[in-house]
Design a protein around this motif. Structure first.
Motif, short mmCIF file in Angstrom:
data_model
loop_
_atom_site.label_atom_id
_atom_site.label_comp_id
_atom_site.label_asym_id
_atom_site.label_seq_id
_atom_site.Cartn_x
_atom_site.Cartn_y
_atom_site.Cartn_z
N UNK A 141 30.38 28.67 -38.66
CA UNK A 141 31.43 27.86 -39.27
C UNK A 141 32.71 27.93 -38.43
N UNK A 142 33.46 26.82 -38.34
CA UNK A 142 34.70 26.84 -37.54
C UNK A 142 35.79 27.69 -38.19
N UNK A 143 36.49 28.43 -37.36
CA UNK A 143 37.59 29.28 -37.80
C UNK A 143 38.89 28.65 -37.30
N UNK A 144 39.74 28.22 -38.21
CA UNK A 144 41.02 27.61 -37.83
C UNK A 144 41.96 28.67 -37.27
N UNK A 186 32.09 32.42 -28.49
CA UNK A 186 32.69 31.39 -29.33
C UNK A 186 32.72 30.03 -28.63
N UNK A 187 32.66 29.00 -29.46
CA UNK A 187 32.90 27.64 -28.99
C UNK A 187 34.27 27.21 -29.50
N UNK A 188 35.16 26.80 -28.58
CA UNK A 188 36.52 26.43 -28.94
C UNK A 188 36.68 24.91 -28.92
N UNK A 240 37.71 28.02 -33.60
CA UNK A 240 36.71 28.79 -32.84
C UNK A 240 35.49 28.97 -33.72
N UNK A 241 34.32 28.78 -33.15
CA UNK A 241 33.07 28.92 -33.91
C UNK A 241 32.16 29.91 -33.21
N UNK A 242 31.75 30.93 -33.94
CA UNK A 242 30.81 31.89 -33.37
C UNK A 242 29.45 31.23 -33.26
#
Length: 318
Positions: free
Chosen positions: A62-65, A96-98, A131-133
């Protein structure tokens, strides 16, 4: 009777001594001064928002703001796009994917300076995307990475001392307006603007035909000083030759700088402290008088913020 007279005299002496002490200048004190500045060693602080990222509840995939707030507690205005924020450390690694692939952003609007002691510090929010793990990352039941962000911003420290003594002839007679005390720190409250780099001491001595002024400079903030020649766009990996350098301008004086002389040059801070010596030819004749002394320090300043979050695996508890 004699005892009463003695008591009266004793009270009078105490009163005179206390009055004299209250008129003495004590440079560098914390009392409210008459200088033009608010004073203090604050600059721009950086902090992650409470919910961007949240402390927990971010699940793998899940994306982390990510968003930070920049607050200007000092006396230098920051115009738009001058405070550069970079994500650093683990978050920019391969796990992570940014959404912001550069992991860099800057302030959108002006961040104004503090103008008086009752001012509320101005701030601006800087969005750093998400950022998404990656699902491919094996983290076990959970992982608690430390997110870090770095801000680099241009800043300035201003000095204004209104009672620098310009000496007259050594055989000056009559009422002398001022005399040089080469053990006195001329810096009082309000003489130096609020900034992370401070001028903690200004001491003057007399020369044959003028004066010598010594400035003690100190990094009192929580971050690092880098040269103005190293722009904030390149503040993540700063060469050693560009670190701990402050540019100082002392109009009307001839100063000994790092590798140069003149009224403008660089001072190197070692263990966060530096010293500059300047001279001025005043002729050494005529009558003594008080004059204004000003100096301006410019530099880029780097501070960091960090926050540990909890990422739970999607497979946890299955």
């Amino acid at each position: 009777m004699r005892k009463s007279i003695f008591v009266v005299l004793l009270i009078g002496v105490v009163f005179l001594l206390s009055g004299q002490q209250s008129c003495d200048r004590t440079g560098g004190d914390t009392a409210v001064g008459e200088g033009p500045y608010v004073g203090g060693n604050d600059g721009v602080s950086i902090a992650f928002l409470d919910d961007a990222p949240p402390l927990s509840g971010n699940f793998q995939g899940d994306p982390i703001a990510i968003e930070v707030e920049l607050t200007n507690n000092g006396e230098t205005r920051l115009v738009a796009n001058t405070a550069v924020v970079n994500l650093i450390g683990t978050i920019v690694g391969g796990a992570f994917t940014l959404t912001d692939t550069d992991a860099t952003a800057s302030n959108v609007g002006l961040i104004d300076r503090v103008r008086d002691s009752g001012d509320i510090a101005d701030s601006d929010f800087v969005v750093l995307g998400t950022a998404t793990l990656k699902d491919s990352e094996s983290i076990g039941p959970s992982w608690s990475p430390n997110l870090r962000a770095q801000v680099c911003y241009p800043y300035e420290t201003n000095v204004q001392i209104d009672d620098l003594c310009i000496p007259g002839a050594r055989n000056e007679v009559g009422t002398i307006e001022c005399e040089i005390d080469n053990s006195e720190n001329l810096v009082d409250s309000g003489d130096v603007s609020a900034a992370p780099v401070q001028v903690t001491s200004v001491v003057e001595t007399r020369t044959g035909t003028g004066i010598r002024v010594r400035l003690d400079i100190e990094n009192q903030g929580n971050g690092d000083v880098i040269s103005v020649g190293n722009t904030c766009d390149n503040a993540v990996n700063v060469p050693l030759v560009n670190r701990d350098l402050v540019t100082v301008n002392v109009p009307g004086y001839d100063c000994v700088f790092r590798g140069a002389t003149g009224d403008t040059g660089q001072v190197e801070l070692r263990s966060n402290k530096g010293r500059l010596r300047c001279t001025k030819d005043t002729g050494g004749t005529g009558r003594a008088y008080e004059d204004r002394f000003v100096a301006t320090l410019t530099y880029n300043y780097v501070e960091e913020a960090s926050k540990t979050i909890l990422i739970q695996s999607k497979t946890a508890g299955i």
